[in-house]
Design an enzyme around this catalytic site. Structure first.
Site, mmCIF file in Angstrom:
data_model
loop_
_atom_site.group_PDB
_atom_site.id
_atom_site.type_symbol
_atom_site.label_atom_id
_atom_site.label_comp_id
_atom_site.label_asym_id
_atom_site.label_seq_id
_atom_site.Cartn_x
_atom_site.Cartn_y
_atom_site.Cartn_z
ATOM 1 N N SER A 1 45.330 45.642 41.853
ATOM 2 C CA SER A 1 44.171 46.537 41.862
ATOM 3 C C SER A 1 44.555 48.018 41.756
ATOM 4 O O SER A 1 45.448 48.500 42.440
ATOM 5 C CB SER A 1 43.357 46.325 43.146
ATOM 6 O OG SER A 1 42.309 47.279 43.188
ATOM 7 N N SER B 1 42.352 50.299 42.455
ATOM 8 C CA SER B 1 41.427 51.038 43.325
ATOM 9 C C SER B 1 42.132 51.934 44.348
ATOM 10 O O SER B 1 41.719 53.081 44.535
ATOM 11 C CB SER B 1 40.462 50.077 44.018
ATOM 12 O OG SER B 1 39.611 49.515 43.066
ATOM 13 N N THR C 1 36.351 42.661 45.476
ATOM 14 C CA THR C 1 36.602 42.165 44.130
ATOM 15 C C THR C 1 36.713 40.650 44.165
ATOM 16 O O THR C 1 36.460 40.021 45.195
ATOM 17 C CB THR C 1 37.816 42.899 43.505
ATOM 18 O OG1 THR C 1 37.939 42.503 42.150
ATOM 19 C CG2 THR C 1 39.117 42.636 44.237
ATOM 20 N N LYS D 1 32.656 38.624 45.854
ATOM 21 C CA LYS D 1 31.452 39.458 45.726
ATOM 22 C C LYS D 1 30.188 38.742 46.244
ATOM 23 O O LYS D 1 29.295 39.383 46.781
ATOM 24 C CB LYS D 1 31.263 39.908 44.271
ATOM 25 C CG LYS D 1 32.347 40.900 43.830
ATOM 26 C CD LYS D 1 32.114 41.418 42.432
ATOM 27 C CE LYS D 1 33.287 42.292 41.991
ATOM 28 N NZ LYS D 1 33.109 42.852 40.656
ATOM 29 N N ASN E 1 29.861 44.847 45.333
ATOM 30 C CA ASN E 1 31.252 45.303 45.146
ATOM 31 C C ASN E 1 31.589 46.509 46.034
ATOM 32 O O ASN E 1 32.730 46.950 46.053
ATOM 33 C CB ASN E 1 31.543 45.621 43.671
ATOM 34 C CG ASN E 1 31.022 46.989 43.256
ATOM 35 O OD1 ASN E 1 30.067 47.510 43.845
ATOM 36 N ND2 ASN E 1 31.625 47.582 42.246
ATOM 37 N N ASP F 1 29.090 48.072 39.496
ATOM 38 C CA ASP F 1 29.737 47.662 38.233
ATOM 39 C C ASP F 1 28.878 47.973 36.997
ATOM 40 O O ASP F 1 29.366 48.544 36.021
ATOM 41 C CB ASP F 1 30.040 46.152 38.246
ATOM 42 C CG ASP F 1 31.212 45.803 39.151
ATOM 43 O OD1 ASP F 1 32.102 46.664 39.340
ATOM 44 O OD2 ASP F 1 31.241 44.677 39.682
ATOM 45 N N GLY G 1 28.836 36.168 27.682
ATOM 46 C CA GLY G 1 29.292 35.827 29.030
ATOM 47 C C GLY G 1 28.128 35.932 29.996
ATOM 48 O O GLY G 1 27.185 36.719 29.773
ATOM 49 N N GLY H 1 29.677 37.307 36.753
ATOM 50 C CA GLY H 1 29.338 38.424 37.634
ATOM 51 C C GLY H 1 29.182 39.746 36.900
ATOM 52 O O GLY H 1 28.212 40.491 37.144
ATOM 53 N N SER H 2 30.102 40.051 35.984
ATOM 54 C CA SER H 2 30.004 41.353 35.302
ATOM 55 C C SER H 2 28.778 41.366 34.395
ATOM 56 O O SER H 2 28.089 42.394 34.291
ATOM 57 C CB SER H 2 31.280 41.664 34.525
ATOM 58 O OG SER H 2 31.595 40.610 33.670
HETATM 59 P P1 NDP Z 1 33.191 35.342 35.790
HETATM 60 O O1 NDP Z 1 34.263 34.373 36.174
HETATM 61 O O2 NDP Z 1 32.084 35.611 36.733
HETATM 62 O O3 NDP Z 1 32.534 34.839 34.387
HETATM 63 C C1 NDP Z 1 33.355 34.465 33.317
HETATM 64 C C2 NDP Z 1 32.501 34.270 32.069
HETATM 65 O O4 NDP Z 1 33.423 34.111 30.969
HETATM 66 C C3 NDP Z 1 31.623 33.015 32.073
HETATM 67 O O5 NDP Z 1 30.413 33.326 31.424
HETATM 68 C C4 NDP Z 1 32.441 32.003 31.252
HETATM 69 O O6 NDP Z 1 31.647 31.072 30.563
HETATM 70 C C5 NDP Z 1 33.084 32.926 30.242
HETATM 71 N N1 NDP Z 1 34.337 32.423 29.672
HETATM 72 C C6 NDP Z 1 35.509 32.227 30.322
HETATM 73 N N2 NDP Z 1 36.461 31.837 29.444
HETATM 74 C C7 NDP Z 1 35.873 31.798 28.223
HETATM 75 C C8 NDP Z 1 36.341 31.475 26.903
HETATM 76 N N3 NDP Z 1 37.603 31.133 26.683
HETATM 77 N N4 NDP Z 1 35.453 31.569 25.886
HETATM 78 C C9 NDP Z 1 34.184 31.924 26.090
HETATM 79 N N5 NDP Z 1 33.671 32.235 27.314
HETATM 80 C C10 NDP Z 1 34.515 32.165 28.359
HETATM 81 O O7 NDP Z 1 33.963 36.668 35.390
HETATM 82 P P2 NDP Z 1 33.492 38.202 35.542
HETATM 83 O O8 NDP Z 1 32.135 38.375 34.947
HETATM 84 O O9 NDP Z 1 33.734 38.676 36.916
HETATM 85 O O10 NDP Z 1 34.582 38.931 34.615
HETATM 86 C C11 NDP Z 1 34.565 38.742 33.206
HETATM 87 C C12 NDP Z 1 35.533 39.720 32.537
HETATM 88 O O11 NDP Z 1 35.122 41.054 32.782
HETATM 89 C C13 NDP Z 1 36.967 39.589 33.038
HETATM 90 O O12 NDP Z 1 37.828 39.681 31.937
HETATM 91 C C14 NDP Z 1 37.146 40.788 33.940
HETATM 92 O O13 NDP Z 1 38.466 41.259 33.921
HETATM 93 C C15 NDP Z 1 36.206 41.810 33.299
HETATM 94 N N6 NDP Z 1 35.670 42.764 34.281
HETATM 95 C C16 NDP Z 1 35.889 44.107 34.084
HETATM 96 C C17 NDP Z 1 35.382 45.039 34.959
HETATM 97 C C18 NDP Z 1 35.638 46.488 34.715
HETATM 98 O O14 NDP Z 1 35.362 47.299 35.623
HETATM 99 N N7 NDP Z 1 36.116 46.889 33.553
HETATM 100 C C19 NDP Z 1 34.604 44.641 36.149
HETATM 101 C C20 NDP Z 1 34.403 43.205 36.261
HETATM 102 C C21 NDP Z 1 34.938 42.316 35.352
HETATM 103 P P3 NDP Z 1 31.232 29.618 31.206
HETATM 104 O O15 NDP Z 1 30.030 29.880 32.066
HETATM 105 O O16 NDP Z 1 30.929 28.796 29.997
HETATM 106 O O17 NDP Z 1 32.426 29.147 31.958
#
Ligand code: NDP
Length: 263
Positions: A14, A16, A59, A63, A84, A99, A120, A123-124
């Protein structure tokens, strides 16, 4: 001295602590920000209270645990269902989610962008979707599997599975999946992404710290693109404002937090 921390698992990576400590020292404030590895979410509330912090960021994967543990929840976080940022006062936990606001703050010409495709549904995606909805933007949330889309449908968003995604032009295409985080994967097939990118004004990948295949494809098409670094910094800036109650130094706080990336 007031103490703060980021809580998660894993937590070593992290940024942070560097971001917040840089802002505390830059603004000459008496605060220290650390990191805390929580093994699991059992007794989340009791364990967070036991740390005697003034505030913390939460994180992955806690969350939703934080959401259930808070006594008071800000209206945006209430919609998202995840927290968060927590402020601790007199044994009470007050929760926020910065976020999605961090995402919106990172797009300078947001006013000129009206339609958003969010890939997607995790959470984000939730936090980004509600912050965009609050600004009157049109949002379509598309996901690989159907299950997670129900939440968005119930909240009034347009939704689609990847399989049923129809070609339509969007001003912004956002990757909020974890495809590309630890591999070179694209969230969708290249031939599906290409027409989406060519009709877009901005391609945004929430992943930060690497040149993802998603961003490389945007470069191939020649469309503006942005990674998740500013989203990360801005969610931190907004959390810092909540922790310190300082509301008029946003640019300074951001400048100091950005220094965390020089290390
Ligand atoms: P979650 O675990 O809550 O959600 C993951 C999502 O990704 C789901 O919708 C899942 O689909 C989908 N997914 C995973 N693998 C694949 C794949 N190979 N192909 C297609 N879809 C896929 O994750 P978060 O929302 O917390 O985080 C998502 C991304 O955002 C991460 O990479 C994280 O690093 C980034 N992030 C960045 C932040 C920032 O401040 N810049 C803050 C928070 C997150 P399914 O439902 O079908 O499994």
């Amino acid at each position: 001295m007031r103490y703060f921390a980021v809580i998660g698992n894993p937590i070593n990576h992290s940024k942070s602590p560097l971001m917040h400590n840089s802002a505390f020292s830059g603004l000459r404030l008496d605060g220290h920000y650390g990191r805390y590895l929580l093994e699991d979410g059992d007794d989340f509330r009791k364990r967070v209270l036991g740390l005697k912090l003034s505030g913390c960021n939460i994180t992955l994967p806690f969350k939703e645990y934080a959401f259930r543990a808070c006594d008071e929840i800000d209206s945006l976080a209430l919609k998202i269902g995840a927290i968060n940022t927590i402020v601790l006062e007199n044994g009470q936990l007050k929760g926020f989610n910065t976020d999605g606001e961090g995402f919106c703050e990172s797009i300078q010409n947001l006013r000129d962008l009206d339609t958003f495709l969010i890939l997607g549904a995790g959470g984000s995606a939730k936090s980004i979707a509600f912050s965009l909805q609050a600004r009157g933007k049109r949002v379509l949330v598309a996901n690989r599997s159907e299950e997670r889309l129900l939440f968005f449908k119930d909240a009034g968003f347009d939704v689609s599975t990847f399989e049923n995604l129809k070609y339509e032009s969007f001003d912004v295409v956002v990757n909020s999946t974890s495809a590309g985080l630890n591999d070179e994967a694209l969230p969708l097939k290249r031939e599906v992404i290409l027409p989406l990118f060519s009709g877009a004004k901005l391609v945004y990948d929430c992943i930060y710290g690497k040149e993802t295949s998603f961003l490389k494809l945007a470069d191939e098409i020649g469309v503006d693109r942005k990674d998740g670094k500013e989203m990360l910094v801005n969610q931190g800036v907004l959390a810092f404002e909540i922790f310190t109650n300082i509301k008029d130094r946003r640019e300074s706080i951001k400048k100091y937090m950005l220094r965390a990336f020089d290390f």
